[in-house]
Design a protein around this motif. Sequence first.
Motif, mmCIF file in Angstrom:
data_model
loop_
_atom_site.group_PDB
_atom_site.id
_atom_site.type_symbol
_atom_site.label_atom_id
_atom_site.label_comp_id
_atom_site.label_asym_id
_atom_site.label_seq_id
_atom_site.Cartn_x
_atom_site.Cartn_y
_atom_site.Cartn_z
ATOM 1 N N LEU A 161 0.467 -4.583 3.833
ATOM 2 C CA LEU A 161 -0.637 -4.713 4.795
ATOM 3 C C LEU A 161 -1.513 -5.923 4.488
ATOM 4 C CD1 LEU A 161 -1.676 -0.976 5.130
ATOM 5 C CD2 LEU A 161 -0.614 -2.400 6.873
ATOM 6 N N THR A 179 0.841 -1.182 0.000
ATOM 7 C CA THR A 179 0.000 0.000 0.000
ATOM 8 C C THR A 179 0.883 1.240 0.000
ATOM 9 O OG1 THR A 179 -1.546 -1.238 1.351
ATOM 10 C CG2 THR A 179 -1.913 1.133 1.212
ATOM 11 N N VAL A 209 2.361 8.900 11.316
ATOM 12 C CA VAL A 209 1.422 7.909 11.828
ATOM 13 C C VAL A 209 0.468 7.511 10.702
ATOM 14 C CG1 VAL A 209 -0.383 7.439 13.505
ATOM 15 C CG2 VAL A 209 1.550 8.885 14.131
ATOM 16 N N VAL A 210 0.282 6.196 10.526
ATOM 17 C CA VAL A 210 -0.643 5.684 9.514
ATOM 18 C C VAL A 210 -1.779 4.960 10.228
ATOM 19 C CG1 VAL A 210 -0.898 4.135 7.547
ATOM 20 C CG2 VAL A 210 1.248 5.375 7.896
ATOM 21 N N ARG A 211 -2.982 5.384 9.934
ATOM 22 C CA ARG A 211 -4.129 4.702 10.551
ATOM 23 C C ARG A 211 -4.604 3.647 9.554
ATOM 24 N NH1 ARG A 211 -7.573 9.076 13.111
ATOM 25 N NH2 ARG A 211 -5.904 9.047 14.632
ATOM 26 N N SER A 212 -4.613 2.391 9.972
ATOM 27 C CA SER A 212 -4.952 1.318 9.040
ATOM 28 C C SER A 212 -5.907 0.336 9.696
ATOM 29 C CB SER A 212 -3.676 0.567 8.637
ATOM 30 O OG SER A 212 -3.317 -0.316 9.681
ATOM 31 N N ILE A 222 -1.925 9.792 8.487
ATOM 32 C CA ILE A 222 -2.260 9.278 7.160
ATOM 33 C C ILE A 222 -3.263 8.141 7.345
ATOM 34 C CG2 ILE A 222 -1.322 8.140 5.103
ATOM 35 C CD1 ILE A 222 1.479 9.271 6.228
ATOM 36 N N ILE A 250 2.027 4.789 0.855
ATOM 37 C CA ILE A 250 1.767 5.555 2.082
ATOM 38 C C ILE A 250 2.008 7.040 1.892
ATOM 39 C CG2 ILE A 250 2.440 5.862 4.511
ATOM 40 C CD1 ILE A 250 0.980 3.260 3.908
ATOM 41 N N VAL A 278 -5.146 4.846 5.637
ATOM 42 C CA VAL A 278 -5.176 3.954 4.463
ATOM 43 C C VAL A 278 -6.321 2.956 4.610
ATOM 44 C CG1 VAL A 278 -2.746 4.143 3.940
ATOM 45 C CG2 VAL A 278 -3.534 2.350 5.501
#
Lengths: 102, 808
Positions: free
Chosen positions: A102, A5, A20-23, B806, A7, B808
């Motif tokens: 992911l 994925t 920070v990545v919210r997944s 971010i 980013i 996703v």
Amino acid sequence: MSNWTKIVSLNDIPKLGSRVVRSAKGEIAVFRTEDDQVFALHNHCPHKGGPLSQGIVYGEKVTCPLHSWQISLVDGKAQEPDEGHTACFTVKVEDGTVYLEL
Amino acid sequence: MKKMQLVVIGNGMAGMRTIEELLKIAPDLYEITVFGDEPHPNYNRIMLSPVLAGEQTINNIILNSREWYAENNITLHTGKRINKIDRLKRIASAEDGTSTNYDRLLIATGSTPFMLPIPGKDLQGVIGFRDIKDVDTMIDTANQYKHAVVIGGGLLGLEAANGLKIQGMQVTVIHKSACLLERQLDKPAGSMLQKSLEDKGLTFLLEKDTEQILGENNRVTGVRFKDGSEIPADIVVMAVGIRPNYALAESAGIHCDRGIVVNDTMQTYDPRVYAVGECVTHRGISYGLVAPLFEMAKVCATHLANFGIGQYKGSVTSTKLKVTGIDLFSAGDFSGGEGTEEIVLHDAVGGVYKKLVIQNDKIIGSVLYGDTTDGAWYFQMLRGGKPIHEIRDHLMFGQDSLGNSGHQGQTKASAMADEMEVCGCNGVCKGTIVKSIKEKGLFTIDDVKKQTKAGSSCGSCVGLVEQILASTLGGGYAPPSTSKAVCGCTDKNHEEVRKMIRDKKLLNIPDAMKAMEWRTPNGCATCRPALNYYLLSTWPHEAQDDPQSRFINERIHANIQKDGTYSVVPRMYGGVTTPDQLRKIADVAEKYAVPMVKVTGGQRIDLLGVKKEDLVDMWSDLDMPSGYAYGKSIRTVKTCVGSEFCRFGTQNSTQMGIDIEKAFDHMWAPHKVKFAVSGCPRNCAESGIKDVGIIGVDSGWEIYVGGNGGIKTEVAQYLCKVKTSEEVLEYSGAFIQIYREEARYLDRTVHWIGRVGLDYVKKRVLEDAEGRKAAYERLLFALQGTADPWAERVQKRDEHKEFETITV
């Protein structure tokens, strides 16, 4: 099958900093070291759940902002004598863009 | 590339400590081979007395197990004595023919007990007290025989005597002088010690010269003195001193003078050969205690690692007798004499004796008997050369008398039960700490902090932890040096770092690390914030601020909470607000569903539980400046009502407070800085516990400095009285600026004043009018053009993408 994925552009992560990545797998902290290596950890200190993304990054480690545990960016392990482990995510950089598996 | 060969002769505490230090800083430089003539891996020699007394076992005192050697790829030869060093071919060879080449050689052959050269000294049953073998001999003898004689009433002799007594023997101690431990104790303490040891069942023969050791069938049977008298003996332990083992080095042609002569880098006259421990002579002195060995080990390791830094300049030592039930501590020069003053407390019935010897306002020696809890504290002041006049009245009554909160007044380590809590922050009790010290072989406060977490948070229990460490280790405890390195990334201390930044005009962190030869590529979470502050405070407007080297709170201008949310505290100058401000705060709290609104101790309002992504919007809606409630910076100026309304007020304290808070707004500092202004001596703003406390009196303002309401409550000290509010700004500003320029990072004003002394502060701020004005000017210059960080963030929100999440 790997599922990469896209980013963020590498330049949008500060050196010795993070984003920070919210997944779907929870919050992921994506770190950039001084020599442009990128690592991704669960944004959750094994000690008391502190947001690792907010810590001070040095070498290949980050210091948790809550109680200063030192977590290895490479394998998510707490530095001895602390014991604990944070989940790692696979990450790659291609043409200046950061991808997470992911 | 092939690794260099390092060969260590001597598998004892000094040699292995050097290797541990070396592995820490240069793990891959050498192929290491260790020779030891004892059959054991490295053990803690200073714990042999407790082993003899049955309080410890051999297994418990092993410092480095065989596995440790294997894990670190060290070749270990036990039971092999090196008897030849060929310096030309660089070969060390052992008695059994084993030999090995070296590139660097480390000699740590230790010492041997000195055996009196009298007839009978070679009889069976005449031994020293040095190693596990000696302890085994003593225990075996105690199982079969009755009479033990110990020659020598020094530390080692008394510990041996005590152990033999516990093993069931009748023990007589022979001593040449009239006083026991005459090198450690003065006469009154010596007699008290003798009395308590006699109560334990030991017999003393003082001022006796041994003439001959008697024997039958090659086994000892008694001792005869010069006055003709005799006593029976089945074992004789000689503890009259030690002699450095330097014969091997001498036979290899290395310069020796009653020990292997080394320079300040622990190098011998052969540049490839280093030596540490009891076998060396450094500046004419050989040490027989463990603390100096550790200091030597540290220095030696840096040179073996090719860093070329670190100097050993000799040690001030302290001693403690490891006999359970007897507390005794001595350090420095306690003999007194001309030019010295003595403070003595002597309670013969209670069994307490304390003596401090003072010269030129500094402690130069101390003897403690019966109550040694403050030994470590006195020793620290002795080593640090700290002026004592400010606490002289309380000195004798110990560190407790200076006040310490948060530990139920419990500051006596020895009196604590194992299950009592030492560190309230991390929930660590005494037993856990003692166990860790014994099992893991810890020697320093830092080790204890790392292993147990005790003392690693607020730090208020460090003194207590230190006492526990000192009482567990006895003479093996080495108090930390007063000017310690900033962190493990460098050997430079804070003062050296500041000086380099000033002298070389270093303006950013990478340059600073390069110029000062930092060992790590980008420091650590300890040194980077300190460096960043030192750069900014030394070169305002020129040095480059590095946000990544700031703690998250200062990076994001809000205070992180346990769940990762933040708190927002807007500034209310002097604690004065308006209905309009309150309305805005109320609106914002509702709009962002702030879970808690709280009035702070600094007279303002805290919005707690704010999500990171709401921060900028909230600041924008609030339209109030940041209160810096999160920073190592000026926090608040607390005020009382003052003469405008209060019927007792003599000065307009609120306006004074507002003026100060506006003048010093945006000021970074080594740690947080709190002010208070009270309008009369009733002091409703609590000026007595602030970094700078100002109290209005009829004729002007009194200024107090160095107060602290935190971990350890400290009352601010009177600095001066001034007439006008302009003077208040100038004097307090100059004080703060000098603190900003000279204190160590994370020093509050009280810590800094504690180190430099109030007299120094007075000299700089009161006596030197020009210097004061200049310092105040420098502060104003540093603050020139600084802006509110919240407004800036609102304006430039697009430039701070890194704060956006971010999805996703």
